[in-house]
Enzyme design. Structure first.
Site, PDB file in Angstrom:
ATOM      1  NE  ARG A 107      -2.934   2.214   3.012  1.00  0.00           N
ATOM      2  CZ  ARG A 107      -3.611   2.607   4.405  1.00  0.00           C
ATOM      3  NH1 ARG A 107      -3.655   1.473   5.285  1.00  0.00           N
ATOM      4  NH2 ARG A 107      -4.346   3.640   4.679  1.00  0.00           N
ATOM      5  CG  ASN A 158      -0.598   2.558  14.502  1.00  0.00           C
ATOM      6  OD1 ASN A 158       0.173   3.597  14.198  1.00  0.00           O
ATOM      7  ND2 ASN A 158      -1.973   2.425  14.514  1.00  0.00           N
ATOM      8  CE1 TYR A 159      -1.694  -0.216   9.006  1.00  0.00           C
ATOM      9  CE2 TYR A 159      -2.443   0.723  11.100  1.00  0.00           C
ATOM     10  CZ  TYR A 159      -2.687   0.070   9.978  1.00  0.00           C
ATOM     11  OH  TYR A 159      -3.616  -0.878   9.918  1.00  0.00           O
ATOM     12  CB  THR A 184      11.680   3.836  20.132  1.00  0.00           C
ATOM     13  OG1 THR A 184      12.097   5.039  20.152  1.00  0.00           O
ATOM     14  CG2 THR A 184      12.792   2.984  20.355  1.00  0.00           C
ATOM     15  CD  GLU A 254      -4.838  13.233  10.686  1.00  0.00           C
ATOM     16  OE1 GLU A 254      -5.721  12.654  11.179  1.00  0.00           O
ATOM     17  OE2 GLU A 254      -5.011  13.763   9.481  1.00  0.00           O
ATOM     18  NE  ARG A 287      -6.544  -1.251  11.585  1.00  0.00           N
ATOM     19  CZ  ARG A 287      -8.173  -1.385  11.768  1.00  0.00           C
ATOM     20  NH1 ARG A 287      -8.548  -2.111  12.633  1.00  0.00           N
ATOM     21  NH2 ARG A 287      -9.016  -0.666  10.790  1.00  0.00           N
ATOM     22  CB  CYS A 288      -5.648   5.846  14.574  1.00  0.00           C
ATOM     23  SG  CYS A 288      -5.812   5.979  12.579  1.00  0.00           S
ATOM     24  CB  THR A 289      -9.496   3.737  11.481  1.00  0.00           C
ATOM     25  OG1 THR A 289      -8.779   2.846  10.915  1.00  0.00           O
ATOM     26  CG2 THR A 289      -9.411   5.188  10.989  1.00  0.00           C
TER      27      THR A 289
HETATM   28  P1  NAD Z   1       2.839   8.187  20.831  1.00  0.00           P
HETATM   29  O1  NAD Z   1       1.894   9.367  20.874  1.00  0.00           O
HETATM   30  O2  NAD Z   1       3.255   7.351  22.055  1.00  0.00           O
HETATM   31  O3  NAD Z   1       4.043   8.541  20.065  1.00  0.00           O
HETATM   32  C1  NAD Z   1       3.756   8.919  18.941  1.00  0.00           C
HETATM   33  C2  NAD Z   1       5.207   9.536  18.269  1.00  0.00           C
HETATM   34  O4  NAD Z   1       5.601  10.388  19.060  1.00  0.00           O
HETATM   35  C3  NAD Z   1       6.463   8.665  18.439  1.00  0.00           C
HETATM   36  O5  NAD Z   1       7.361   8.690  17.243  1.00  0.00           O
HETATM   37  C4  NAD Z   1       7.068   8.889  19.539  1.00  0.00           C
HETATM   38  O6  NAD Z   1       8.720   8.875  19.949  1.00  0.00           O
HETATM   39  C5  NAD Z   1       6.881  10.544  19.580  1.00  0.00           C
HETATM   40  N1  NAD Z   1       6.934  11.345  20.700  1.00  0.00           N
HETATM   41  C6  NAD Z   1       6.662  10.941  22.112  1.00  0.00           C
HETATM   42  N2  NAD Z   1       7.049  11.855  22.694  1.00  0.00           N
HETATM   43  C7  NAD Z   1       7.417  13.037  22.098  1.00  0.00           C
HETATM   44  C8  NAD Z   1       7.748  14.590  22.245  1.00  0.00           C
HETATM   45  N3  NAD Z   1       7.785  15.076  23.507  1.00  0.00           N
HETATM   46  N4  NAD Z   1       7.859  15.306  21.369  1.00  0.00           N
HETATM   47  C9  NAD Z   1       7.730  14.659  20.063  1.00  0.00           C
HETATM   48  N5  NAD Z   1       7.554  13.509  19.793  1.00  0.00           N
HETATM   49  C10 NAD Z   1       7.193  12.635  20.718  1.00  0.00           C
HETATM   50  O7  NAD Z   1       1.849   7.152  20.000  1.00  0.00           O
HETATM   51  P2  NAD Z   1       2.008   5.466  19.663  1.00  0.00           P
HETATM   52  O8  NAD Z   1       1.803   4.741  20.777  1.00  0.00           O
HETATM   53  O9  NAD Z   1       3.039   5.179  18.963  1.00  0.00           O
HETATM   54  O10 NAD Z   1       0.761   5.328  18.568  1.00  0.00           O
HETATM   55  C11 NAD Z   1      -0.586   5.006  19.046  1.00  0.00           C
HETATM   56  C12 NAD Z   1      -1.412   6.290  18.943  1.00  0.00           C
HETATM   57  O11 NAD Z   1      -1.638   6.797  17.670  1.00  0.00           O
HETATM   58  C13 NAD Z   1      -3.149   5.984  19.318  1.00  0.00           C
HETATM   59  O12 NAD Z   1      -3.500   7.020  20.192  1.00  0.00           O
HETATM   60  C14 NAD Z   1      -3.646   6.234  17.946  1.00  0.00           C
HETATM   61  O13 NAD Z   1      -4.768   6.365  18.050  1.00  0.00           O
HETATM   62  C15 NAD Z   1      -2.732   7.346  17.512  1.00  0.00           C
HETATM   63  N6  NAD Z   1      -2.651   6.909  15.829  1.00  0.00           N
HETATM   64  C16 NAD Z   1      -3.498   8.099  15.327  1.00  0.00           C
HETATM   65  C17 NAD Z   1      -3.689   7.862  13.892  1.00  0.00           C
HETATM   66  C18 NAD Z   1      -4.422   8.963  12.979  1.00  0.00           C
HETATM   67  O14 NAD Z   1      -4.350   9.101  11.907  1.00  0.00           O
HETATM   68  N7  NAD Z   1      -5.542   9.668  13.677  1.00  0.00           N
HETATM   69  C19 NAD Z   1      -2.836   6.897  13.256  1.00  0.00           C
HETATM   70  C20 NAD Z   1      -2.286   5.828  13.724  1.00  0.00           C
HETATM   71  C21 NAD Z   1      -2.223   6.135  15.429  1.00  0.00           C
END
Ligand code: NAD
Length: 480
Positions: A107, A158-159, A184, A254, A287-289
């Site tokens: 994809r 997650n992706y 990470t 997002e 997944r966010c969705t």
């Molecule tokens: P997370 O917020 O823990 O981490 C996301 C990213 O932010 C990582 O690269 C992390 O290292 C970085 N990060 C952490 N602290 C930071 C800071 N202080 N400054 C800058 N960057 C920082 O999220 P996750 O656990 O990796 O992903 C899961 C979350 O993401 C869920 O809440 C999910 O709903 C959301 N998500 C949203 C979408 C969307 O399109 N709306 C898509 C996928 C996942």
């Protein structure tokens, strides 16, 4: 790129390992084995990466668009050639099942090609003054889109490939240069994708990467004076933290969601159950969705629950390397602890456990909870795991009211055979996008995708992403 499983960062066209800090280990959530070691960049090294992006930007903006597109095509081909290697890595690094991992890489290649095409077909416009009262035909504004500059792309676990590419591709086609900061867990897979892009022939400095714990390097990069745009996907908590720090830097956010599937009395319940189970449990609900709650009309709830139960119990769980497995160990023990406590809390408060409920290590069995009430946390909190609450409602109006009471507003689904009713409900839902008779999903990637309220701001989707990461520049010609 790699020395005995230590992955460097791409900085100014070179793969560099931190001179200053010891590496971070990425361990597999599948069996605890070492997936790789990541460079933990120091502030000086981050400065070097951002300077490289800044220095390369003007020349990249001037690089002919058709040649930018050719590089994207080449990168897409290389990515496809690496599909086996990258998907194997995704399986071990984030416990994604093999089929989903391969489909993520494919994809992403399609997305790059499509982004190249859209980038080539974006044109500006000419506006004449005489369409405004008092204006004159002798005034003509040539409006073109120009890059915002240096884009910081921050992606979640997650992706790791797709959500990084969906930022990098449009940013580059818009003439920006990029610093990618992957999560990470997922960074090794993301760096493999970056290698495909670099091997396609991107000029030095156009795409750079930064690894290191978000909590350690995040604040430094998001507030860096040479970052001109932040394109972030991740949790609401981190998104809000970044927004608070970066008031004048434009962002796309997002964030999290609590997508509701509203099932009305006239829905095809077999069809709805198939979609909901797929939507809620694939990749273990991470997944966010994902469908994160069902709002079902009382009149059909018993029948729907039976149909869901039968399907949930057929799901294969366990090792993502096994064919057909969809529910796999969650990405971390912290995450599994959180999901388990949410599930146990709901049962203690009176939710009926229809199926699931067990945990082995970080594997949570797909869990269905019926008779969830709006007093329970599970009705409102994003689990990011395979736990699905069912809230029974008396009317479509009540479903909309509860759907809208959420702090989140990513996507919602409405299952009904009455298109008029579905459209009217869709119009009332406070979300970025609505699916009628489908599970929530981000794609196809050319559609707009966005969240409102605590689910984010700004719009993604190929053309929308390019537009978000460029700004109009108007040059007005005054004929005399
Ligand atoms: P997370 O917020 O823990 O981490 C996301 C990213 O932010 C990582 O690269 C992390 O290292 C970085 N990060 C952490 N602290 C930071 C800071 N202080 N400054 C800058 N960057 C920082 O999220 P996750 O656990 O990796 O992903 C899961 C979350 O993401 C869920 O809440 C999910 O709903 C959301 N998500 C949203 C979408 C969307 O399109 N709306 C898509 C996928 C996942």
């Amino acid at each position: 790129m790699m020395q005995e499983k230590t992955f460097g960062n791409l900085v100014n066209g070179e793969w560099r390992i931190s001179r200053e800090n010891p590496p971070l280990e990425v361990l597999s959530p599948v069996d605890g084995s070492l997936v790789g070691r990541l460079s933990s960049m120091s502030h000086t090294e981050l400065d070097e990466a951002i300077s490289a992006a800044k220095a390369a930007q003007k020349a990249w903006a001037a690089y002919p668009v058709y040649r930018k597109a050719q590089l994207m095509y080449r990168a897409a081909d290389l990515l496809e050639q690496m599909a086996e290697e990258i998907s194997e890595c995704l399986v071990m690094e984030i416990a994604k099942d093999k089929k989903s991992a391969v489909s993520e890489v494919k994809r992403s290649a399609d997305l790059l090609r499509y982004t190249a095409d859209v980038g080539k077909s974006l044109h500006g416009e000419a506006i004449f003054g005489d369409s405004f009262p008092g204006g004159s035909r002798d005034k003509m504004s040539c409006v073109t889109r120009v890059p915002v500059g240096t884009v910081l792309a921050i992606s979640p676990f997650n992706y790791p490939v797709n959500l990084a590419i969906s930022k990098i591709g449009p940013a580059l086609m818009g003439g920006n240069t990029v610093l990618l900061k992957p999560a990470t867990q997922g960074a090794v897979s993301a760096l493999m994708m970056v290698k495909a892009m670099q091997d396609a022939g991107l000029p030095a400095g156009v795409l750079n990467t930064a690894t290191g714990l978000g909590s350690v390097i995040g604040d430094y990069i998001v507030t860096h004076k040479d970052i001109q745009f932040i394109n972030f996907t991740g949790s609401t908590e981190v998104g809000q933290h970044i927004s608070a720090l970066t008031s004048m830097t434009p962002v796309i956010m997002e964030l999290g969601g609590k997508d509701a599937a509203i099932v009305l009395e006239d829905a095809d319940l077999d069809f709805a159950a198939d979609n909901i189970v797929d939507g809620a449990y694939s990749y273990s609900g991470q997944r966010c969705t994902a469908v994160k709650r069902i709002l079902a009309l009382d009149t059909i709830a018993d029948e729907l629950v039976e149909k869901l139960k039968a399907r949930v119990e057929r799901l294969k769980t366990g090792d993502p390397r096994e064919p057909g497995v969809t529910v796999t160990p969650l990405v971390s023990t912290k995450s599994a602890d959180f999901v388990e406590s949410l599930m146990r809390g709901a049962i203690q408060q009176g939710a009926r456990l229809v199926t699931g409920g067990q945990r082995t290590g970080n594997l949570i069995q797909p869990t269905l909870l019926d008779r969830v009430t709006t007093e329970m946390d599970v009705a409102w909190v994003e689990p990011f795991g395979p736990v699905l609450p069912i809230i029974r409602v008396a009317s479509a109006g009540e479903a909309v009211e509860i759907a809208n009471r959420s702090e989140y507003g990513l996507q919602s689904s409405v299952f009904t055979n009455n298109l008029n009713k579905a459209y009217s409900i869709a119009a009332q839902l406070e979300v970025g996008t609505v699916q009628i008779n489908n599970k929530p999903e981000r794609g196809p990637d050319n559609f707009p995708f966005l969240g409102v309220k605590s689910s984010g701001m700004g719009t993604q989707g190929v053309r929308y992403s390019i537009e978000s990461m460029t700004r109009p520049k108007a040059v007005t010609i005054n004929l005399t």
